[in-house]
Enzyme design. Structure first.
Site, PDB file in Angstrom:
ATOM      1  N   ARG A  61       0.851  -1.206   0.000  1.00 18.07           N
ATOM      2  CA  ARG A  61       0.000   0.000   0.000  1.00 18.07           C
ATOM      3  C   ARG A  61       0.886   1.255   0.000  1.00 18.07           C
ATOM      4  O   ARG A  61       0.603   2.233  -0.668  1.00 18.07           O
ATOM      5  CB  ARG A  61      -0.915   0.038   1.237  1.00 18.07           C
ATOM      6  N   GLN A  91     -11.701   8.194   5.729  1.00 20.75           N
ATOM      7  CA  GLN A  91     -11.484   6.787   6.076  1.00 20.75           C
ATOM      8  C   GLN A  91     -10.187   6.289   5.451  1.00 20.75           C
ATOM      9  O   GLN A  91      -9.777   5.164   5.697  1.00 20.75           O
ATOM     10  CB  GLN A  91     -12.647   5.940   5.543  1.00 20.75           C
ATOM     11  N   ASP A  94      -4.150   6.807   3.095  1.00 21.88           N
ATOM     12  CA  ASP A  94      -3.135   7.535   2.329  1.00 21.88           C
ATOM     13  C   ASP A  94      -3.077   8.988   2.815  1.00 21.88           C
ATOM     14  O   ASP A  94      -3.930   9.444   3.573  1.00 21.88           O
ATOM     15  CB  ASP A  94      -3.419   7.452   0.814  1.00 21.88           C
ATOM     16  N   HIS A 109      -9.265   5.807  10.161  1.00 21.83           N
ATOM     17  CA  HIS A 109      -8.738   4.445  10.107  1.00 21.83           C
ATOM     18  C   HIS A 109      -7.215   4.400  10.133  1.00 21.83           C
ATOM     19  O   HIS A 109      -6.607   3.403   9.754  1.00 21.83           O
ATOM     20  CB  HIS A 109      -9.274   3.733   8.848  1.00 21.83           C
TER      21      HIS A 109
END
Ligand code: OAD
Length: 231
Positions: A61, A91, A94, A109
């Site tokens: 990610r 949420q 990044d 999150h």
């Protein structure tokens, strides 16, 4: 009921706002949760069982985020600060809202750029988008983990986020399927008299009282923002 602040905008975002930056969403075709099992990579049990696999999932990610740039939607949201008090509640893990210039971003999150001690959750480290590997330790000598909310864990910032909704004159929801709670439940906190917009491609249960502007974030959000800046 608190009075409404017409100069305040709450922008609530999900993975769809970053889709046009090249980051995969979770539940669309070819989304992350179609290619990985949540139980293998995004739970505390998965990390206990196979920390290397979980760390690798988040390193992927991070690698994608390193190659991604904010798109026109992130940039338009940041520009709203020229005229409005803007709170971005996301949420997403990044950092594209921050890189676009938004100065007030609440991550529900967690964040890919942060790591936290497995021994002491108050020890949180800003590491940018560098890989996090087995053997990377906190100052107390314990393994670091991603500072990400995994399934079964408490969502961060939910109460401050709820407080931001209640007096916002405008609420703009972008790129979320609204399937994950408690985040999705925040929409109910919006003031009855606020202007409410949803910009997303698909949603099973469109929230009541929101005007759904169905389309891609990088096309729809800039024109909406332009109208608001010119109003
Ligand atoms: P989802 O993958 O569930 O939903 C993405 C939404 O974005 C869908 O409604 C798509 O139709 C829409 N979409 C896709 N491309 C778009 C585009 N270019 N423009 C506008 N909309 C677009 O992602 P989230 O709702 O963000 O949590 O998922 C919520 C949470 O579920 C995530 O934060 C993550 C995940 O499990 C954790 O990992 C804790």
């Amino acid at each position: 009921m608190p009075s409404i602040n017409p100069q305040k905008i709450v922008v609530f975002t999900g993975a769809g706002v970053s889709a046009e930056s090249g980051l995969k969403t979770f539940r669309d075709n070819d989304g992350l949760w179609n290619n990985y099992r949540v139980e293998d990579v995004a739970t505390p049990e998965a990390f206990a069982r196979d920390p290397g696999l979980v760390l690798e999932f988040y390193n992927q990610r991070r690698a994608q985020a390193r190659n991604a740039q904010p798109n026109a939607a992130h940039e338009a949201i940041a520009r709203l600060e020229e005229k409005y008090e803007v709170v971005v509640i996301t949420q997403n893990v990044d950092d594209l809202h921050e890189r676009a210039g938004s100065t007030n971003v609440l991550h529900l999150h967690g964040l890919l750029t942060e790591a936290r001690s497995t021994a002491d959750p108050s020890l949180i480290y800003e590491r940018g988008l560098a890989d996090l590997n087995l053997g990377d330790l906190c100052e107390k000598g314990s393994q670091l983990r991603p500072n990400i909310v995994w399934f079964g864990e408490m969502v961060i910032n939910i109460e401050p986020a709820a407080r931001e909704f209640v007096d916002a004159g405008k609420v703009l929801v972008v790129g979320t399927s609204l399937q994950v709670y408690p985040a999705a439940g925040l929409l109910k906190k919006a003031h009855f008299h606020s202007e409410k917009y949803l910009v997303t491609l698909e949603v099973d249960y469109p929230p009541r009282h929101f005007k759904w502007m169905r389309g891609k974030a990088a096309s729809v959000v800039p024109s909406l923002a332009k109208n608001w800046l010119q109003a």
